[in-house]
Design a protein around this motif. Structure first.
Motif, mmCIF file in Angstrom:
data_model
loop_
_atom_site.group_PDB
_atom_site.id
_atom_site.type_symbol
_atom_site.label_atom_id
_atom_site.label_comp_id
_atom_site.label_asym_id
_atom_site.label_seq_id
_atom_site.Cartn_x
_atom_site.Cartn_y
_atom_site.Cartn_z
ATOM 1 N N THR A 38 0.985 -1.075 -0.037
ATOM 2 C CA THR A 38 -0.028 0.085 0.066
ATOM 3 C C THR A 38 0.909 1.064 0.078
ATOM 4 N N TYR A 39 0.599 2.172 -0.890
ATOM 5 C CA TYR A 39 1.714 3.214 -1.167
ATOM 6 C C TYR A 39 0.733 4.526 -1.669
ATOM 7 N N ASP A 40 1.256 5.655 -1.285
ATOM 8 C CA ASP A 40 0.699 6.696 -1.920
ATOM 9 C C ASP A 40 1.491 7.190 -3.296
ATOM 10 N N PRO A 41 0.634 7.104 -4.368
ATOM 11 C CA PRO A 41 1.255 7.228 -5.758
ATOM 12 C C PRO A 41 2.270 8.534 -5.712
ATOM 13 N N ALA A 42 2.111 9.493 -4.711
ATOM 14 C CA ALA A 42 3.078 10.592 -4.920
ATOM 15 C C ALA A 42 4.702 10.268 -4.680
ATOM 16 N N GLN A 43 4.737 9.175 -3.984
ATOM 17 C CA GLN A 43 6.029 8.648 -3.684
ATOM 18 C C GLN A 43 6.818 8.145 -4.869
ATOM 19 N N PHE A 44 5.753 7.909 -5.974
ATOM 20 C CA PHE A 44 6.344 7.488 -7.322
ATOM 21 C C PHE A 44 5.909 8.376 -8.436
ATOM 22 N N LYS A 45 6.124 9.522 -8.092
ATOM 23 C CA LYS A 45 5.703 10.658 -8.984
ATOM 24 C C LYS A 45 4.496 10.616 -9.781
ATOM 25 N N GLY A 46 3.423 10.409 -8.743
ATOM 26 C CA GLY A 46 1.958 10.119 -9.262
ATOM 27 C C GLY A 46 1.688 8.701 -10.115
ATOM 28 N N ASP A 47 2.677 7.880 -10.047
ATOM 29 C CA ASP A 47 2.302 6.593 -10.774
ATOM 30 C C ASP A 47 1.659 5.666 -9.803
ATOM 31 N N SER A 84 -7.848 3.764 -1.654
ATOM 32 C CA SER A 84 -8.606 4.098 -0.460
ATOM 33 C C SER A 84 -8.324 5.466 -0.054
ATOM 34 N N GLU A 85 -8.939 6.101 0.440
ATOM 35 C CA GLU A 85 -8.791 7.464 0.903
ATOM 36 C C GLU A 85 -7.669 7.370 2.008
ATOM 37 N N LYS A 86 -6.824 8.549 1.914
ATOM 38 C CA LYS A 86 -5.621 8.830 2.913
ATOM 39 C C LYS A 86 -6.242 9.333 4.085
ATOM 40 N N ILE A 87 -6.077 9.016 5.400
ATOM 41 C CA ILE A 87 -6.612 9.616 6.375
ATOM 42 C C ILE A 87 -5.698 10.485 7.376
ATOM 43 N N ALA A 88 -5.821 11.741 7.325
ATOM 44 C CA ALA A 88 -5.144 12.515 7.997
ATOM 45 C C ALA A 88 -5.000 12.450 9.321
ATOM 46 N N MET A 89 -3.916 12.537 10.125
ATOM 47 C CA MET A 89 -3.965 12.525 11.302
ATOM 48 C C MET A 89 -4.094 13.818 12.342
ATOM 49 N N THR A 90 -4.885 14.671 11.618
ATOM 50 C CA THR A 90 -5.156 15.891 12.242
ATOM 51 C C THR A 90 -6.491 16.343 12.499
ATOM 52 N N ALA A 91 -6.837 17.557 13.302
ATOM 53 C CA ALA A 91 -8.221 17.908 13.148
ATOM 54 C C ALA A 91 -8.167 19.379 13.079
ATOM 55 N N PRO A 92 -8.993 19.886 12.688
ATOM 56 C CA PRO A 92 -10.165 18.824 11.856
ATOM 57 C C PRO A 92 -9.614 18.565 10.702
ATOM 58 N N VAL A 93 -10.403 17.687 10.069
ATOM 59 C CA VAL A 93 -9.921 16.823 8.630
ATOM 60 C C VAL A 93 -10.793 17.636 7.744
ATOM 61 N N GLU A 102 -7.395 16.317 -7.380
ATOM 62 C CA GLU A 102 -8.205 15.390 -7.268
ATOM 63 C C GLU A 102 -7.273 14.078 -7.400
ATOM 64 N N GLY A 103 -7.818 13.031 -6.532
ATOM 65 C CA GLY A 103 -6.935 11.764 -6.573
ATOM 66 C C GLY A 103 -5.627 11.873 -5.704
ATOM 67 N N LEU A 104 -5.250 12.989 -5.317
ATOM 68 C CA LEU A 104 -3.896 13.217 -4.660
ATOM 69 C C LEU A 104 -3.942 12.711 -3.057
ATOM 70 N N ASN A 105 -5.290 12.535 -2.603
ATOM 71 C CA ASN A 105 -5.615 12.056 -1.286
ATOM 72 C C ASN A 105 -5.955 10.575 -1.453
ATOM 73 N N GLU A 106 -5.640 9.838 -2.238
ATOM 74 C CA GLU A 106 -5.980 8.293 -2.161
ATOM 75 C C GLU A 106 -4.604 7.513 -2.133
ATOM 76 N N LEU A 107 -4.840 6.493 -1.364
ATOM 77 C CA LEU A 107 -3.764 5.399 -1.301
ATOM 78 C C LEU A 107 -4.056 4.383 -2.303
#
Length: 202
Positions: A38-47, A84-93, A102-107
């Motif tokens: 499971t990864y954030d596509p941003a780690q792979f330049k959006g791939d 799946s949606e990336k869940i931020a560990m902050t408040a408020p979300v 769009e799509g940048l908050n997905e894992l």
């Protein structure tokens, strides 16, 4: 893992067709062992397919197997991806969609189904890279639609929406997010590619 003209020559998952309609199939899949990352596509330049290399290294598809034995593991099909949606560990979300972000908050989770000879996760060689996780997947039921061509985001979105509508129309209860199964390598000519959209049902 197949040819330019899309012939599927590798092991594929075992399933039983419970119902077949003009729009979809209801399939019951046997339990299996999967390798996933499971990864954030941003780690792979959006791939979105950035995790493929990690899984391919684990089984030894790109050279020496990156596992504890080291043991070469046969490639199977399909390669499964789900988001799946990336869940931020902050408040408020605050979630924003649309526009450039769009799509940048997905894992993305990508899975290889391991060959049937591995009946349980502990029988499979341990990955060297800790990002690769081996786990047991129990028996599951899916509504499935098969299609050819390139599985672009827009095409997949249309297939998912249509399949959901058909399943709900026929009284099936959707119990999770869709999965995309791709049966061919990137060098397969687009018209010969086999893809499946799978939605878990009760």
């Amino acid at each position: 893992m197949g040819s330019v003209v899309g012939k599927i020559t590798v092991e594929t998952p075992k399933y039983e067709v419970i119902q077949s309609t003009a729009d979809y199939e209801i399939r019951k899949y046997s339990s299996s062992v999967i390798a996933e990352v499971t990864y954030d596509p941003a780690q792979f330049k959006g791939d979105k397919d950035g995790g493929f290399g990690l899984l391919a290294n684990y089984i030894g598809a790109l050279g020496n197997p990156q596992n504890s034995k080291p043991e070469k593991i046969a490639m199977t099909a399909p390669v499964i991806t789900k988001t799946s949606e990336k869940i931020a560990m902050t408040a408020p979300v605050v979630t924003k969609s649309g526009g450039e972000g769009e799509g940048l908050n997905e894992l993305v989770t990508m899975q290889f189904i391991l060959p049937f000879k591995y009946a349980k996760a502990e029988e499979a060689p341990k990955p060297v890279d800790e990002r690769v996780v081996i786990k047991d997947e129990g028996e599951r039921k899916f509504g499935v639609v098969r299609f050819n061509g390139v599985a672009s985001d827009d095409v997949v979105k249309g297939k998912v929406e249509n399949l959901k509508k058909c399943l709900e129309r026929d009284g099936y209860k959707v119990i999770g997010e869709y999965e995309l199964g791709r049966y061919n390598p990137p060098w397969t000519l687009p018209p010969f590619r086999t893809n499946e959209v799978m939605i878990p049902v009760e």
